[in-house]
Design a protein around this motif. Sequence first.
Motif, PDB file in Angstrom:
ATOM      1  N   ALA A 254       0.815  -1.214   0.000  1.00  0.00           N
ATOM      2  CA  ALA A 254       0.000   0.000   0.000  1.00  0.00           C
ATOM      3  C   ALA A 254       0.845   1.258   0.000  1.00  0.00           C
ATOM      4  O   ALA A 254       0.403   2.300  -0.476  1.00  0.00           O
ATOM      5  N   ASP A 255       2.061   1.185   0.526  1.00  0.00           N
ATOM      6  CA  ASP A 255       2.934   2.358   0.521  1.00  0.00           C
ATOM      7  C   ASP A 255       3.266   2.814  -0.897  1.00  0.00           C
ATOM      8  O   ASP A 255       3.594   3.976  -1.128  1.00  0.00           O
ATOM      9  N   HIS A 256       3.206   1.877  -1.838  1.00  0.00           N
ATOM     10  CA  HIS A 256       3.630   2.174  -3.208  1.00  0.00           C
ATOM     11  C   HIS A 256       2.461   2.286  -4.181  1.00  0.00           C
ATOM     12  O   HIS A 256       2.668   2.621  -5.341  1.00  0.00           O
ATOM     13  N   THR A 257       1.258   1.979  -3.736  1.00  0.00           N
ATOM     14  CA  THR A 257       0.121   1.957  -4.648  1.00  0.00           C
ATOM     15  C   THR A 257      -0.921   3.020  -4.334  1.00  0.00           C
ATOM     16  O   THR A 257      -1.914   3.133  -5.044  1.00  0.00           O
ATOM     17  N   ARG A 262      -1.893  10.012   0.885  1.00  0.00           N
ATOM     18  CA  ARG A 262      -2.127   8.850   1.755  1.00  0.00           C
ATOM     19  C   ARG A 262      -0.812   8.221   2.211  1.00  0.00           C
ATOM     20  O   ARG A 262      -0.694   7.784   3.358  1.00  0.00           O
ATOM     21  N   ALA A 263       0.157   8.143   1.321  1.00  0.00           N
ATOM     22  CA  ALA A 263       1.434   7.538   1.698  1.00  0.00           C
ATOM     23  C   ALA A 263       2.098   8.326   2.811  1.00  0.00           C
ATOM     24  O   ALA A 263       2.630   7.743   3.774  1.00  0.00           O
ATOM     25  N   ALA A 264       2.075   9.657   2.734  1.00  0.00           N
ATOM     26  CA  ALA A 264       2.691  10.481   3.768  1.00  0.00           C
ATOM     27  C   ALA A 264       1.964  10.330   5.099  1.00  0.00           C
ATOM     28  O   ALA A 264       2.587  10.227   6.166  1.00  0.00           O
ATOM     29  N   ILE A 265       0.622  10.311   5.045  1.00  0.00           N
ATOM     30  CA  ILE A 265      -0.163  10.130   6.265  1.00  0.00           C
ATOM     31  C   ILE A 265       0.109   8.771   6.884  1.00  0.00           C
ATOM     32  O   ILE A 265       0.297   8.628   8.101  1.00  0.00           O
ATOM     33  N   LEU A 266       0.137   7.740   6.055  1.00  0.00           N
ATOM     34  CA  LEU A 266       0.348   6.385   6.559  1.00  0.00           C
ATOM     35  C   LEU A 266       1.697   6.262   7.247  1.00  0.00           C
ATOM     36  O   LEU A 266       1.812   5.663   8.327  1.00  0.00           O
ATOM     37  N   ARG A 267       2.736   6.827   6.628  1.00  0.00           N
ATOM     38  CA  ARG A 267       4.059   6.768   7.253  1.00  0.00           C
ATOM     39  C   ARG A 267       4.066   7.493   8.605  1.00  0.00           C
ATOM     40  O   ARG A 267       4.641   7.009   9.582  1.00  0.00           O
ATOM     41  N   HIS A 268       3.414   8.648   8.667  1.00  0.00           N
ATOM     42  CA  HIS A 268       3.412   9.408   9.920  1.00  0.00           C
ATOM     43  C   HIS A 268       2.638   8.676  11.017  1.00  0.00           C
ATOM     44  O   HIS A 268       3.075   8.651  12.183  1.00  0.00           O
ATOM     45  N   VAL A 269       1.495   8.090  10.668  1.00  0.00           N
ATOM     46  CA  VAL A 269       0.697   7.382  11.672  1.00  0.00           C
ATOM     47  C   VAL A 269       1.450   6.149  12.184  1.00  0.00           C
ATOM     48  O   VAL A 269       1.361   5.806  13.369  1.00  0.00           O
ATOM     49  N   ARG A 270       2.193   5.493  11.322  1.00  0.00           N
ATOM     50  CA  ARG A 270       2.971   4.344  11.791  1.00  0.00           C
ATOM     51  C   ARG A 270       4.046   4.781  12.780  1.00  0.00           C
ATOM     52  O   ARG A 270       4.340   4.073  13.751  1.00  0.00           O
TER      53      ARG A 270
END
Length: 344
Positions: A254-257, A262-270
């Motif tokens: 999902a990080d690449h698709t 969304r990718a930036a948000i996902l990385r920050h939430v992790r």
Amino acid sequence: MSHLEPAQQRIRTAWTADELMGMEFPEPRWAVPGILAEGVNLLAGPPKVGKSWLSLGLGLAVAAGGQAFDTVPVEGGPVLYLALEDTPRRLQTRMRKMLGGQPAPAGLTLATACPPLPQGGAEAIAQWVERNPDARMVIIDVFAKMRGASMPGASAYDADYAAVGHAKRVADHYGIAVVLVHHVRKAASDDFLSEVSGTNGLAGAADATLVLKRARGQADGVLHVTGRDVDEAEYALRFHSAAGAWQLLDGPAADHTIGDTRAAILRHVREHPGVKPKDIATALPGMDADTIRRTCSRMAADGQLTKDTKGRYFPDIDSKHDDLSGLSHLSDRPAAEESERNAQ
């Protein structure tokens, strides 16, 4: 040899429960660790997605004992690649591009013709394996060229199951990976198994099913994998056209698709589980706070994030962040993604 007997007929087939629990079994033999194990592996994808490039790349890597997908070390051994829709010239052109000046592995045998499996094809493959006892993999590209005619009166499901069964007998008898390259239906589905062309008999008879699908974002494709000896997972891939090579991208698919927002948000939430949208907006300058709030809500609806009663967001609890597995649900909101990117 004139006849193949399944491995199950050569060994004991019944035990008491305590006897079975007291036995020790060897680990499956992997052609590509974690992705392709011994047995029948059904590799499906839409036309022109790059299945043949992927298959030939795997054959070259395993035959040479190199790295599959440019990242996964593999044990070397003989490979048989039945390129039934190609010509010798086209195969040479592809290998020249993929090898990049390196010598071609002598352990890779290529053939452009073979009888259908029920009409001598299975025996021909068995004879090759007998001549190459250290064989690691057989690739049949494409399966439709070798499945053979169905038995009169057989249902579509039974015909599909029996067709894969011919390849499975060879795979089980010799303990090698047999890859059947196949197509998918035109209609997309949330369940990648249902996209395999034909009935459920194909995937039901196979030991593993791999579906290569086109992707958005930084990835060119996503490889969905499930099977009896492999964990269900998704892998993001990038295709390097200059080298004709598929590369496995690091991290969850999902990080690449997904889109950049969304990718930036996902990385920050992790990195900061339990944050609220206003905290994310503060940490990610240049992003509109309203866009982040709406995107977080959509990501929770799509299963990419979870939200508690206090409005805090956490990584999806079902995602695996310490390996190459991706999130189980990819976004199906291309219009929303475009809106999010334009808002930046």
